[in-house]
Design an enzyme around this catalytic site. Structure first.
Site, PDB file in Angstrom:
ATOM      1  N   MET A   3      23.132  -5.348   3.482  1.00  0.00           N
ATOM      2  CA  MET A   3      23.401  -6.710   3.945  1.00  0.00           C
ATOM      3  C   MET A   3      22.161  -7.373   4.549  1.00  0.00           C
ATOM      4  O   MET A   3      22.231  -8.049   5.568  1.00  0.00           O
ATOM      5  CB  MET A   3      24.580  -6.713   4.944  1.00  0.00           C
ATOM      6  CG  MET A   3      25.930  -6.397   4.306  1.00  0.00           C
ATOM      7  SD  MET A   3      26.518  -7.713   3.194  1.00  0.00           S
ATOM      8  CE  MET A   3      26.093  -7.094   1.572  1.00  0.00           C
ATOM      9  N   VAL A  61      19.056 -10.131   3.514  1.00  0.00           N
ATOM     10  CA  VAL A  61      19.282 -11.467   2.939  1.00  0.00           C
ATOM     11  C   VAL A  61      19.567 -11.456   1.431  1.00  0.00           C
ATOM     12  O   VAL A  61      20.464 -12.160   0.958  1.00  0.00           O
ATOM     13  CB  VAL A  61      18.107 -12.406   3.316  1.00  0.00           C
ATOM     14  CG1 VAL A  61      16.814 -11.948   2.714  1.00  0.00           C
ATOM     15  CG2 VAL A  61      18.405 -13.827   2.930  1.00  0.00           C
ATOM     16  N   LYS A  68      16.155  -1.162   0.496  1.00  0.00           N
ATOM     17  CA  LYS A  68      14.716  -0.985   0.305  1.00  0.00           C
ATOM     18  C   LYS A  68      14.449   0.106  -0.732  1.00  0.00           C
ATOM     19  O   LYS A  68      15.161   1.120  -0.770  1.00  0.00           O
ATOM     20  CB  LYS A  68      14.098  -0.593   1.655  1.00  0.00           C
ATOM     21  CG  LYS A  68      12.626  -0.886   1.742  1.00  0.00           C
ATOM     22  CD  LYS A  68      12.117  -0.602   3.128  1.00  0.00           C
ATOM     23  CE  LYS A  68      10.711  -0.091   3.158  1.00  0.00           C
ATOM     24  NZ  LYS A  68       9.879  -0.206   1.993  1.00  0.00           N
ATOM     25  N   ASN A 110      13.208  -3.701  -5.672  1.00  0.00           N
ATOM     26  CA  ASN A 110      11.945  -3.589  -6.424  1.00  0.00           C
ATOM     27  C   ASN A 110      11.529  -2.119  -6.463  1.00  0.00           C
ATOM     28  O   ASN A 110      10.579  -1.701  -5.810  1.00  0.00           O
ATOM     29  CB  ASN A 110      10.850  -4.402  -5.728  1.00  0.00           C
ATOM     30  CG  ASN A 110      10.848  -5.851  -6.177  1.00  0.00           C
ATOM     31  OD1 ASN A 110      11.278  -6.176  -7.297  1.00  0.00           O
ATOM     32  ND2 ASN A 110      10.375  -6.735  -5.323  1.00  0.00           N
ATOM     33  N   SER A 126      14.759 -11.535  -9.506  1.00  0.00           N
ATOM     34  CA  SER A 126      13.676 -12.369  -8.994  1.00  0.00           C
ATOM     35  C   SER A 126      14.164 -13.751  -8.616  1.00  0.00           C
ATOM     36  O   SER A 126      15.038 -14.315  -9.263  1.00  0.00           O
ATOM     37  CB  SER A 126      12.565 -12.509 -10.040  1.00  0.00           C
ATOM     38  OG  SER A 126      11.556 -13.341  -9.528  1.00  0.00           O
ATOM     39  N   GLY A 183      13.734 -14.663  -4.970  1.00  0.00           N
ATOM     40  CA  GLY A 183      13.772 -14.729  -3.517  1.00  0.00           C
ATOM     41  C   GLY A 183      15.182 -15.034  -3.021  1.00  0.00           C
ATOM     42  O   GLY A 183      16.165 -14.929  -3.765  1.00  0.00           O
ATOM     43  N   LYS A 203      10.104  -6.059 -14.201  1.00  0.00           N
ATOM     44  CA  LYS A 203      10.059  -6.787 -12.917  1.00  0.00           C
ATOM     45  C   LYS A 203       8.720  -6.547 -12.207  1.00  0.00           C
ATOM     46  O   LYS A 203       8.128  -7.469 -11.641  1.00  0.00           O
ATOM     47  CB  LYS A 203      11.231  -6.351 -12.018  1.00  0.00           C
ATOM     48  CG  LYS A 203      11.185  -6.958 -10.611  1.00  0.00           C
ATOM     49  CD  LYS A 203      11.192  -8.488 -10.667  1.00  0.00           C
ATOM     50  CE  LYS A 203      11.418  -9.202  -9.368  1.00  0.00           C
ATOM     51  NZ  LYS A 203      10.677  -8.859  -8.213  1.00  0.00           N
ATOM     52  N   HIS A 246       6.225  -8.610 -13.882  1.00  0.00           N
ATOM     53  CA  HIS A 246       6.463 -10.003 -13.456  1.00  0.00           C
ATOM     54  C   HIS A 246       5.749 -10.250 -12.119  1.00  0.00           C
ATOM     55  O   HIS A 246       5.078 -11.264 -11.931  1.00  0.00           O
ATOM     56  CB  HIS A 246       7.976 -10.246 -13.316  1.00  0.00           C
ATOM     57  CG  HIS A 246       8.338 -11.435 -12.475  1.00  0.00           C
ATOM     58  ND1 HIS A 246       8.274 -11.430 -11.097  1.00  0.00           N
ATOM     59  CD2 HIS A 246       8.750 -12.683 -12.811  1.00  0.00           C
ATOM     60  CE1 HIS A 246       8.623 -12.605 -10.616  1.00  0.00           C
ATOM     61  NE2 HIS A 246       8.926 -13.391 -11.644  1.00  0.00           N
ATOM     62  N   ASN A 247       5.878  -9.301 -11.205  1.00  0.00           N
ATOM     63  CA  ASN A 247       5.247  -9.489  -9.894  1.00  0.00           C
ATOM     64  C   ASN A 247       3.725  -9.466 -10.000  1.00  0.00           C
ATOM     65  O   ASN A 247       3.039 -10.227  -9.318  1.00  0.00           O
ATOM     66  CB  ASN A 247       5.723  -8.416  -8.916  1.00  0.00           C
ATOM     67  CG  ASN A 247       7.107  -8.717  -8.363  1.00  0.00           C
ATOM     68  OD1 ASN A 247       7.874  -9.429  -8.997  1.00  0.00           O
ATOM     69  ND2 ASN A 247       7.428  -8.189  -7.213  1.00  0.00           N
ATOM     70  N   GLU A 255       2.806 -12.700 -11.130  1.00  0.00           N
ATOM     71  CA  GLU A 255       2.993 -13.601  -9.978  1.00  0.00           C
ATOM     72  C   GLU A 255       1.743 -13.555  -9.076  1.00  0.00           C
ATOM     73  O   GLU A 255       1.226 -14.598  -8.654  1.00  0.00           O
ATOM     74  CB  GLU A 255       4.248 -13.137  -9.224  1.00  0.00           C
ATOM     75  CG  GLU A 255       4.494 -13.699  -7.859  1.00  0.00           C
ATOM     76  CD  GLU A 255       5.694 -12.990  -7.180  1.00  0.00           C
ATOM     77  OE1 GLU A 255       6.779 -12.904  -7.797  1.00  0.00           O
ATOM     78  OE2 GLU A 255       5.540 -12.509  -6.035  1.00  0.00           O
ATOM     79  N   TYR A 256       1.238 -12.352  -8.809  1.00  0.00           N
ATOM     80  CA  TYR A 256       0.019 -12.226  -8.003  1.00  0.00           C
ATOM     81  C   TYR A 256      -1.130 -12.994  -8.673  1.00  0.00           C
ATOM     82  O   TYR A 256      -1.906 -13.665  -8.014  1.00  0.00           O
ATOM     83  CB  TYR A 256      -0.426 -10.762  -7.891  1.00  0.00           C
ATOM     84  CG  TYR A 256       0.277  -9.868  -6.918  1.00  0.00           C
ATOM     85  CD1 TYR A 256       1.641  -9.974  -6.648  1.00  0.00           C
ATOM     86  CD2 TYR A 256      -0.431  -8.850  -6.281  1.00  0.00           C
ATOM     87  CE1 TYR A 256       2.265  -9.097  -5.773  1.00  0.00           C
ATOM     88  CE2 TYR A 256       0.186  -7.971  -5.401  1.00  0.00           C
ATOM     89  CZ  TYR A 256       1.541  -8.094  -5.159  1.00  0.00           C
ATOM     90  OH  TYR A 256       2.155  -7.218  -4.303  1.00  0.00           O
ATOM     91  N   LYS A 304       3.736  -5.843  -0.833  1.00  0.00           N
ATOM     92  CA  LYS A 304       4.654  -4.710  -0.687  1.00  0.00           C
ATOM     93  C   LYS A 304       4.365  -3.625  -1.719  1.00  0.00           C
ATOM     94  O   LYS A 304       4.902  -2.533  -1.606  1.00  0.00           O
ATOM     95  CB  LYS A 304       6.093  -5.192  -0.808  1.00  0.00           C
ATOM     96  CG  LYS A 304       6.509  -6.066   0.362  1.00  0.00           C
ATOM     97  CD  LYS A 304       8.018  -6.064   0.524  1.00  0.00           C
ATOM     98  CE  LYS A 304       8.532  -7.403   0.983  1.00  0.00           C
ATOM     99  NZ  LYS A 304       8.790  -8.329  -0.137  1.00  0.00           N
TER     100      LYS A 304
HETATM  101  C1  6PG Z   1      10.540 -12.166  -6.703  1.00  0.00           C
HETATM  102  C2  6PG Z   1       9.425 -11.770  -5.782  1.00  0.00           C
HETATM  103  C3  6PG Z   1       9.943 -10.754  -4.806  1.00  0.00           C
HETATM  104  C4  6PG Z   1       9.095 -10.598  -3.572  1.00  0.00           C
HETATM  105  C5  6PG Z   1       7.843  -9.849  -3.817  1.00  0.00           C
HETATM  106  C6  6PG Z   1       6.716 -10.219  -2.893  1.00  0.00           C
HETATM  107  O1  6PG Z   1      10.369 -11.975  -7.903  1.00  0.00           O
HETATM  108  O2  6PG Z   1      11.536 -12.681  -6.217  1.00  0.00           O
HETATM  109  O3  6PG Z   1       8.365 -11.235  -6.489  1.00  0.00           O
HETATM  110  O4  6PG Z   1      10.152  -9.573  -5.503  1.00  0.00           O
HETATM  111  O5  6PG Z   1       8.880 -11.805  -2.957  1.00  0.00           O
HETATM  112  O6  6PG Z   1       8.147  -8.505  -3.588  1.00  0.00           O
HETATM  113  O7  6PG Z   1       5.748  -9.327  -3.163  1.00  0.00           O
HETATM  114  P1  6PG Z   1       4.561  -9.002  -2.204  1.00  0.00           P
HETATM  115  O8  6PG Z   1       5.126  -8.720  -0.840  1.00  0.00           O
HETATM  116  O9  6PG Z   1       3.960  -7.788  -2.800  1.00  0.00           O
HETATM  117  O10 6PG Z   1       3.700 -10.209  -2.205  1.00  0.00           O
END
Ligand code: 6PG
Length: 498
Positions: free
Chosen positions: A12, A14, A77, A104, A130, A132, A185, A188-189, A192-193, A265
């Site tokens: 529980m 977010v 987690k 993740n 994904s 948030g 996924k 994808h991250n 994203e970076y 992370k």
């Molecule tokens: C998503 C994000 C989500 C999270 C990341 C942030 O797809 O919704 O990627 O998974 O915000 O884990 O990653 P960092 O903490 O590594 O920047």
């Protein structure tokens, strides 16, 4: 309450709470559980009040209120908490029940868990979620991997709760077996970076090279997010929105007083580690991880900034409007290059770990809900639809023609950024990736091949001639290998084909 739940959510925090609310809003009864019961209580007495959400405070009770086959989504987690819950759940479940890990998680853990649970008759899905907090509540992109029969059990729920792209298509599809969903996924991250790094470098150039304030930069980003702009994307949108925010203490911009430290992370690092394992170059994504690492070592930067006198940094004195347009196209090309790298990684992983990935479908579900959602993903989807066998994204005519025409702009952007004293590791990595992949002969590799043979007698392959880049082979297709006796007079060359 005697009603049975269609699905249960454990965790529980977010993401778990918002996913449960999302499911409930689509007409599902949802059971919820959290290790610390007070969080469940706060949830059902708060945002879940009056909704079809069934609170439970014992795992046995949680399992008992679920319809069979049970569907349980873990939103905890990654790492030990996932294993802990699986261990506690298994004795309470029946064959054919399904556990879904929506965190993740590292994809190799997912492969292991899938196998261990399969041996016990329990189905297992590892899925990327994904988008948030907001995505979880209103519609995330969902990337599930596991047995197809497991996916079929939750397909309808996932379609209902997922984001929908502009054409109405749901942002979820079956990705592939065991670790496929979590691998996609993670990648994808990593992408994203890369996106975040490239946007940040543009902003830094605008600030230092063009002397703009954060509000002005925000305006440019907002323009780049215009309806038909090739850069239109969620990350550009939130960059514009967050950069114009003023801080509470005075009239300045919040971004200017935020510490220059990007935490992470770990998923970006996993992406780079997998790329190293699979021998796939992803320099833009790696440069984004390295830049985060450099940002975190604030102490060394404070010390070195006093010691190293890097060129003072010339402000750009030419036509501002022209240079902003150059930056726009440079960013687009850098982005194409970064996605080409990420997709190449998916392709290689698919082969090595038998994920059977469909890159076009993956780009399609990334069009909505997720953090990298962008107009551009529509173009990628179309490219794979036109040619599912693309050797690299940069080979797609819609991208290669843009690159051929505009690559000079990325080169120019790197040059003027360096002149202004702005590091552009990501942009330069994207540019050099294109230069390397388009080199029929990499002279640096020829030099290194001889170096290795010289100091270690490691041998080298040969090509047809200076203008004949193909590797020479024996008549039965084996690569011919040679060695020069560097220490012997006359330096004879001998063939050492094995
Ligand atoms: C998503 C994000 C989500 C999270 C990341 C942030 O797809 O919704 O990627 O998974 O915000 O884990 O990653 P960092 O903490 O590594 O920047």
């Amino acid at each position: 309450m005697n009603k049975k739940a269609d699905i249960g959510v454990i965790g529980m925090e977010v993401m778990g709470k918002n996913l449960a609310l999302n499911m409930e809003s689509k007409g599902y009864n949802v059971a919820v559980f959290n290790r610390t019961g007070s969080k469940t209580k706060d949830f059902v007495e708060g945002p879940a009040k009056g909704k079809n959400i069934i609170p439970t405070y014992e795992l046995q009770n949680f399992v008992d209120v679920l319809k069979r086959p049970r569907k349980i989504m873990l939103m905890v987690k990654e790492g030990a908490p996932v294993d802990g819950f699986i261990e506690n759940l298994v004795p309470l479940l029946d064959k054919g029940d399904l556990i879904i890990d929506g965190g993740n998680s590292f994809f190799k853990d997912t492969i292991r868990r899938n196998k261990e649970l399969q041996e016990k008759g329990i189905l297992f899905i590892g899925t990327g979620v994904s988008g948030g907090e907001e995505g979880a509540l209103k519609g995330p992109a969902i990337m599930p991997g596991g047995q197809l029969e497991a996916y079929k059990l939750v397909e309808k729920i996932f379609i209902d709760i997922s984001a929908k792209a502009e054409d109405g298509e749901p942002c979820v599809t079956y990705i592939g077996p065991d670790g496929a969903g979590h691998f996609v996924k993670t990648t994808h991250n990593g992408i994203e970076y890369g996106d975040m790094q490239l946007i940040g470098e543009c902003a830094w150039f605008f600030k230092k090279g063009l002397g703009m304030n954060s509000g002005e930069i925000a305006d440019i980003m907002a323009e780049w997010n215009g309806r038909n702009d090739i850069l239109r994307s969620y990350l550009i949108e939130i960059t514009a929105d967050s950069m114009k925010e003023k801080h509470k203490a005075g009239d300045g911009y919040l971004v200017d007083i935020v510490a220059d430290i990007t935490r992470m992370k770990g998923t970006g690092t996993w992406t780079v580690q997998s790329a190293l394992e699979l021998l796939v170059p992803i320099p833009t994504i790696a440069s984004a991880v390295f830049s985060r690492e450099m940002s975190q070592d604030k102490d060394i930067r404070l010390k070195m900034a006093k010691l190293l006198k890097i060129p003072a940094g010339e402000k750009f004195s030419g036509d501002k409007k022209e240079v902003i347009d150059i930056a726009h196209d440079a960013l687009y090309i850098a982005k194409i290059s970064s996605y080409a790298q990420g997709l190449a990684l998916l392709q290689a992983a698919s082969k090595t770990w038998n994920f059977n990935l469909n890159l076009g479908e993956i780009a399609k579900i990334w069009r909505g809900g997720c953090i990298i959602r962008a107009q551009f993903l529509d173009e990628i989807t179309k490219s794979y639809r036109e040619n599912p066998e693309l050797p690299n994204l940069l080979a797609a005519p819609r991208f290669s023609s843009f690159v051929n025409k505009n690559l000079w702009k990325l080169g120019r952007f790197i040059e003027i950024s360096h002149k202004a004293g702005v590091p552009v590791l990501g942009m330069a990595s994207s540019y050099d990736y294109i230069l390397q992949i388009a080199s029929s002969i990499m002279f640096s590799a020829q030099v290194a091949a001889l170096q290795r043979d010289y100091f270690g007698a490691h041998g080298y392959f040969k090509i047809g001639g200076e203008n004949q880049p193909e590797i020479i082979t024996t008549s039965d297709g084996k690569i011919r290998e040679f060695h020069t006796e560097w220490m012997i007079k006359g330096r004879p060359e001998k063939e050492i084909t094995k």
